[in-house]
Design a protein around this motif. Sequence first.
Motif, PDB file in Angstrom:
ATOM      1  N   GLU A 217       0.812  -1.221   0.000  1.00 37.95           N
ATOM      2  CA  GLU A 217       0.000   0.000   0.000  1.00 37.95           C
ATOM      3  C   GLU A 217       0.848   1.274   0.000  1.00 37.95           C
ATOM      4  N   ASP A 218       2.141   1.159   0.258  1.00 41.73           N
ATOM      5  CA  ASP A 218       2.990   2.347   0.279  1.00 41.73           C
ATOM      6  C   ASP A 218       3.257   2.827  -1.141  1.00 41.73           C
ATOM      7  N   GLU A 219       2.916   4.077  -1.410  1.00 45.86           N
ATOM      8  CA  GLU A 219       3.140   4.622  -2.749  1.00 45.86           C
ATOM      9  C   GLU A 219       4.624   4.837  -3.010  1.00 45.86           C
ATOM     10  N   ILE A 220       5.357   5.310  -2.000  1.00 40.78           N
ATOM     11  CA  ILE A 220       6.793   5.529  -2.126  1.00 40.78           C
ATOM     12  C   ILE A 220       7.520   4.334  -1.522  1.00 40.78           C
ATOM     13  N   LYS A 221       8.546   3.840  -2.247  1.00 36.10           N
ATOM     14  CA  LYS A 221       9.295   2.666  -1.804  1.00 36.10           C
ATOM     15  C   LYS A 221      10.719   3.091  -1.428  1.00 36.10           C
ATOM     16  N   TYR A 222      11.313   2.316  -0.499  1.00 33.20           N
ATOM     17  CA  TYR A 222      12.644   2.644  -0.030  1.00 33.20           C
ATOM     18  C   TYR A 222      13.507   1.391   0.059  1.00 33.20           C
ATOM     19  N   THR A 223      14.807   1.590  -0.130  1.00 29.85           N
ATOM     20  CA  THR A 223      15.776   0.533   0.125  1.00 29.85           C
ATOM     21  C   THR A 223      17.124   1.178   0.396  1.00 29.85           C
ATOM     22  N   ALA A 224      18.003   0.437   1.053  1.00 28.41           N
ATOM     23  CA  ALA A 224      19.376   0.905   1.257  1.00 28.41           C
ATOM     24  C   ALA A 224      20.243   0.363   0.127  1.00 28.41           C
ATOM     25  N   LEU A 225      20.999   1.221  -0.511  1.00 26.23           N
ATOM     26  CA  LEU A 225      21.938   0.797  -1.536  1.00 26.23           C
ATOM     27  C   LEU A 225      23.066  -0.001  -0.892  1.00 26.23           C
ATOM     28  N   GLU A 226      23.761  -0.804  -1.690  1.00 28.79           N
ATOM     29  CA  GLU A 226      24.702  -1.763  -1.113  1.00 28.79           C
ATOM     30  C   GLU A 226      26.041  -1.733  -1.838  1.00 28.79           C
ATOM     31  N   ALA A 227      26.574  -0.543  -2.076  1.00 30.27           N
ATOM     32  CA  ALA A 227      27.874  -0.425  -2.726  1.00 30.27           C
ATOM     33  C   ALA A 227      29.002  -0.627  -1.713  1.00 30.27           C
ATOM     34  N   PHE A 228      30.216  -0.741  -2.233  1.00 27.65           N
ATOM     35  CA  PHE A 228      31.407  -0.852  -1.392  1.00 27.65           C
ATOM     36  C   PHE A 228      32.314   0.335  -1.679  1.00 27.65           C
ATOM     37  N   LEU A 229      32.766   0.996  -0.602  1.00 28.32           N
ATOM     38  CA  LEU A 229      33.699   2.113  -0.727  1.00 28.32           C
ATOM     39  C   LEU A 229      35.070   1.668  -0.246  1.00 28.32           C
ATOM     40  N   PRO A 230      36.059   1.586  -1.152  1.00 27.78           N
ATOM     41  CA  PRO A 230      37.395   1.161  -0.729  1.00 27.78           C
ATOM     42  C   PRO A 230      38.008   2.131   0.273  1.00 27.78           C
ATOM     43  N   ALA A 231      38.921   1.625   1.076  1.00 30.07           N
ATOM     44  CA  ALA A 231      39.612   2.456   2.064  1.00 30.07           C
ATOM     45  C   ALA A 231      40.317   3.615   1.379  1.00 30.07           C
ATOM     46  N   GLY A 232      40.094   4.812   1.903  1.00 36.59           N
ATOM     47  CA  GLY A 232      40.760   5.990   1.374  1.00 36.59           C
ATOM     48  C   GLY A 232      40.157   6.571   0.119  1.00 36.59           C
ATOM     49  N   ALA A 233      39.107   5.944  -0.428  1.00 34.77           N
ATOM     50  CA  ALA A 233      38.506   6.392  -1.692  1.00 34.77           C
ATOM     51  C   ALA A 233      37.326   7.313  -1.423  1.00 34.77           C
ATOM     52  N   THR A 234      36.884   8.002  -2.463  1.00 32.87           N
ATOM     53  CA  THR A 234      35.621   8.742  -2.447  1.00 32.87           C
ATOM     54  C   THR A 234      34.678   8.072  -3.429  1.00 32.87           C
ATOM     55  N   GLY A 235      33.377   8.172  -3.144  1.00 36.47           N
ATOM     56  CA  GLY A 235      32.381   7.543  -4.008  1.00 36.47           C
ATOM     57  C   GLY A 235      31.256   8.506  -4.336  1.00 36.47           C
ATOM     58  N   GLN A 236      30.560   8.230  -5.455  1.00 41.49           N
ATOM     59  CA  GLN A 236      29.471   9.104  -5.884  1.00 41.49           C
ATOM     60  C   GLN A 236      28.416   8.300  -6.622  1.00 41.49           C
ATOM     61  N   TRP A 237      27.141   8.408  -6.159  1.00 39.33           N
ATOM     62  CA  TRP A 237      26.010   7.798  -6.854  1.00 39.33           C
ATOM     63  C   TRP A 237      25.469   8.767  -7.901  1.00 39.33           C
ATOM     64  N   ASN A 238      24.991   8.188  -9.011  1.00 32.97           N
ATOM     65  CA  ASN A 238      24.331   8.990 -10.035  1.00 32.97           C
ATOM     66  C   ASN A 238      23.188   8.171 -10.622  1.00 32.97           C
ATOM     67  N   LEU A 239      21.957   8.726 -10.607  1.00 32.48           N
ATOM     68  CA  LEU A 239      20.796   8.062 -11.197  1.00 32.48           C
ATOM     69  C   LEU A 239      20.796   8.338 -12.694  1.00 32.48           C
ATOM     70  N   VAL A 240      20.910   7.259 -13.497  1.00 31.77           N
ATOM     71  CA  VAL A 240      21.008   7.447 -14.949  1.00 31.77           C
ATOM     72  C   VAL A 240      19.716   7.080 -15.666  1.00 31.77           C
ATOM     73  N   ASP A 241      18.815   6.324 -15.021  1.00 34.92           N
ATOM     74  CA  ASP A 241      17.565   5.965 -15.676  1.00 34.92           C
ATOM     75  C   ASP A 241      16.532   5.606 -14.626  1.00 34.92           C
ATOM     76  N   GLY A 242      15.264   5.991 -14.881  1.00 31.12           N
ATOM     77  CA  GLY A 242      14.165   5.701 -13.962  1.00 31.12           C
ATOM     78  C   GLY A 242      13.539   6.977 -13.442  1.00 31.12           C
ATOM     79  N   GLN A 243      12.217   6.984 -13.384  1.00 34.85           N
ATOM     80  CA  GLN A 243      11.478   8.175 -12.977  1.00 34.85           C
ATOM     81  C   GLN A 243      11.296   8.218 -11.460  1.00 34.85           C
ATOM     82  N   ASP A 244      11.421   9.428 -10.910  1.00 32.83           N
ATOM     83  CA  ASP A 244      11.118   9.697  -9.501  1.00 32.83           C
ATOM     84  C   ASP A 244      12.010   8.932  -8.536  1.00 32.83           C
ATOM     85  N   GLY A 245      13.243   8.669  -8.929  1.00 33.36           N
ATOM     86  CA  GLY A 245      14.199   8.048  -8.026  1.00 33.36           C
ATOM     87  C   GLY A 245      15.027   9.103  -7.307  1.00 33.36           C
ATOM     88  N   LYS A 246      15.433   8.795  -6.072  1.00 32.05           N
ATOM     89  CA  LYS A 246      16.185   9.770  -5.285  1.00 32.05           C
ATOM     90  C   LYS A 246      17.213   9.057  -4.414  1.00 32.05           C
TER      91      LYS A 246
END
Length: 481
Positions: A217-246
Amino acid sequence: MNKKTTHYIYALCLMLATFLSCSEEQDEVTINPEAGQSLLNIENDGYQVEMNAAFPDEGQIGTWRIYSGENGVFDDVNDPETTFHGEPGEIYRIGWEVSQGKHYESDVITVSFKPLNPQIVSNLNDTLTNNISTFINAEQAKFGAEGYWQIIEGANGYFIDTTDHEAAFIGVENTSYTLRWNLEYGSKHSYREISFTTDSLRADAGEDRRYIRNKVEDEIKYTALEAFLPAGATGQWNLVDGQDGKVYVSDHARSLFEGKAMEDYFLTWTVELDGRISIDTVNIHFRDKWGLFVDERDGQHYRTVELNGKEWFADNFNFYSAPTDIAWSFYYGQAAQTYMREGHPVETEEEKKYYGRLYNYVAAYQWAPEGWRIPSLKEYRELIEAMGGGNTALPKLVHGGEKGLDLVLGGAMFYSGNVVDNKDYFFDQEQLGYLWTNDFNPDTWGCMFMFFDNYNSVVKEASALYSVFSVRYVRDIKTEN
């Protein structure tokens, strides 16, 4: 010798005897040194102990002395309750010496301290898969010791903080390293080492995740992303396809992600480390009413729906395996010696997907996908009851019903077993639905759940070998955190 002289000599001897007697009494001195109990395997801040010798008697002097062991120090050598400072790993033989004049006695005890024991907690593989850096964790230095990391083998690597027991180490590609965690206290030094080889830097956005479970019944859905960030690195997410994602925190490997049901989202995860850049992609999809199960044996997809605490097939089973002497299946109307009382043969791919195959009980049992089972009669009855019972429940459960189970009036078959005088026949297509239950009688009878186009249902026994019905499977719901 005259008498006067004799008396003088006697008096002199008497005086000398009296003097010698007094001197002997003065030389009789009692000394009882008590150094206290030995103190063994001590480990504390400062590697120190409080001594506990007995106080000497009046006129006596007590002194602590170290007979063996290095770098031990007393705060006050004449205090019977002084503090003694040692070093880890040392065993000290210590005497409490008490003296009075030329008289002297001593008592000896042992004081020992536990040695330094550096430990590396991280258990790394021989190779850092898809990575040139790692977090490496050792037990923190304690009791006043100092800890620090060293590179013993391997070029061009470095620690972000050599004194942090939970350190980040960065190396270069395809290089073998040996790292050392050192502990030092006073003159003592001990260490542990760990070795590994770096790989190339490759980003990891996590596994594709389809049909993620949220409340329907929830109109908005949620999940935790599951990437790995190496030690000492920086990371960045970018949504490339899909409507109303955040993506809520774009530089966090496990950021919360928001979307809507039945929309395919594709995201990139970009990591950068010492000028090296790598990108990986992940597909996220939230389920709505239906989930999805893929049978790895033939790649067929089956919708699933969660009802009454169970996950059910929302499509009739359609798997084919070569028949045996006791296990077989058919499409409706497709058998060698057959006739149909009602309906038409299932021939097109669309109809095969809709109706599925018909199975005898043995085939339905033996060919179930791993992790799935034939529902029990009790589970069918509880499902009907949970949906309101009888005529109220079935409209919600048949094809097009609001609950999404989409039961099909697929008919049934009686199989002759290739007996020449008998004929296979199909019946009740689009009039009745027949589904196996797992209630099985050793006398080769099985129970089937039968439902009608007027939304009534009954339970009947049928031949487990020669009756051929549709199959829906069920399993317990797997909870996703």
